[in-house]
Design a protein around this motif. Structure first.
Motif, mmCIF file in Angstrom:
data_model
loop_
_atom_site.group_PDB
_atom_site.id
_atom_site.type_symbol
_atom_site.label_atom_id
_atom_site.label_comp_id
_atom_site.label_asym_id
_atom_site.label_seq_id
_atom_site.Cartn_x
_atom_site.Cartn_y
_atom_site.Cartn_z
ATOM 1 N N UNK A 33 17.600 47.257 78.425
ATOM 2 C CA UNK A 33 17.806 47.404 76.953
ATOM 3 C C UNK A 33 16.676 46.294 76.363
ATOM 4 N N UNK A 34 15.778 47.060 75.274
ATOM 5 C CA UNK A 34 14.751 46.289 74.731
ATOM 6 C C UNK A 34 15.026 46.130 73.280
ATOM 7 N N UNK A 35 15.291 44.718 72.921
ATOM 8 C CA UNK A 35 15.226 44.722 71.494
ATOM 9 C C UNK A 35 14.053 44.296 70.977
ATOM 10 N N UNK A 90 23.849 43.330 69.529
ATOM 11 C CA UNK A 90 24.308 44.896 69.921
ATOM 12 C C UNK A 90 23.468 45.012 71.136
ATOM 13 N N UNK A 91 22.290 44.659 71.131
ATOM 14 C CA UNK A 91 21.615 44.645 72.550
ATOM 15 C C UNK A 91 22.104 44.033 73.647
ATOM 16 N N UNK A 92 22.775 42.830 73.422
ATOM 17 C CA UNK A 92 23.588 42.200 74.572
ATOM 18 C C UNK A 92 24.610 42.956 75.011
ATOM 19 N N UNK A 93 25.380 43.406 73.897
ATOM 20 C CA UNK A 93 26.629 44.074 74.280
ATOM 21 C C UNK A 93 26.189 45.283 74.996
ATOM 22 N N UNK A 94 25.160 46.187 74.789
ATOM 23 C CA UNK A 94 24.696 47.164 75.447
ATOM 24 C C UNK A 94 24.415 47.038 76.779
ATOM 25 N N UNK A 95 23.608 45.804 77.160
ATOM 26 C CA UNK A 95 23.294 45.488 78.432
ATOM 27 C C UNK A 95 24.468 44.982 79.546
ATOM 28 N N UNK A 96 25.180 44.330 78.587
ATOM 29 C CA UNK A 96 26.412 43.921 79.503
ATOM 30 C C UNK A 96 27.365 45.223 80.015
ATOM 31 N N UNK A 97 27.351 46.013 78.964
ATOM 32 C CA UNK A 97 28.218 47.270 79.360
ATOM 33 C C UNK A 97 27.569 48.233 80.431
ATOM 34 N N UNK A 98 26.216 48.240 80.342
ATOM 35 C CA UNK A 98 25.378 48.908 81.265
ATOM 36 C C UNK A 98 24.925 48.198 82.548
ATOM 37 N N UNK A 99 25.311 46.916 82.741
ATOM 38 C CA UNK A 99 24.756 45.927 83.732
ATOM 39 C C UNK A 99 23.451 46.124 84.040
ATOM 40 N N UNK A 113 17.529 38.210 79.598
ATOM 41 C CA UNK A 113 18.748 38.052 80.204
ATOM 42 C C UNK A 113 19.145 39.038 81.030
ATOM 43 N N UNK A 114 19.833 38.840 82.296
ATOM 44 C CA UNK A 114 20.209 39.715 83.161
ATOM 45 C C UNK A 114 21.707 39.744 83.263
ATOM 46 N N UNK A 115 22.285 40.966 82.979
ATOM 47 C CA UNK A 115 23.726 41.364 83.126
ATOM 48 C C UNK A 115 24.031 42.187 84.359
ATOM 49 N N UNK A 116 23.173 42.370 85.431
ATOM 50 C CA UNK A 116 23.414 43.270 86.382
ATOM 51 C C UNK A 116 23.880 42.568 87.506
#
Length: 76
Positions: free
Chosen positions: A7-9, A40-49, A65-68
């Motif tokens: 996800x790119x902001x 919003x980008x942080x939420x998307x990245x966390x949801x998509x891992x 930031x990695x949420x994977x």
């Protein structure tokens, strides 16, 4: 193993800030402020891992930031 697109902001060409999945043509969200877009980008990245990349006004990546599911220990 292929990685998921990040996800790119970043700045939106029409003004404001956007969140976009790497490889997509269209923005997922457009907001007037960078702070709103980042949240919003942080939420998307966390949801998509996946990874969240944040750009400055010039389009240069200033933060990641990695949420994977990162391998441990990291390679390299």
């Amino acid at each position: 193993m292929p990685t998921k697109p990040a996800v790119v902001t970043g700045p939106h060409p029409g003004g404001g800030w956007q969140n976009k999945i790497e490889g997509n043509q269209r923005a997922s969200h457009i907001t007037p402020t960078k702070a709103e877009a980042q949240a919003k980008g942080r939420e998307m990245a966390q949801r998509l891992h996946t990874e969240h990349k944040i750009q400055n006004r010039e389009g240069r990546i200033t933060e990641r930031n990695s949420y994977g599911r990162d391998p441990f220990p990291p390679r390299g």
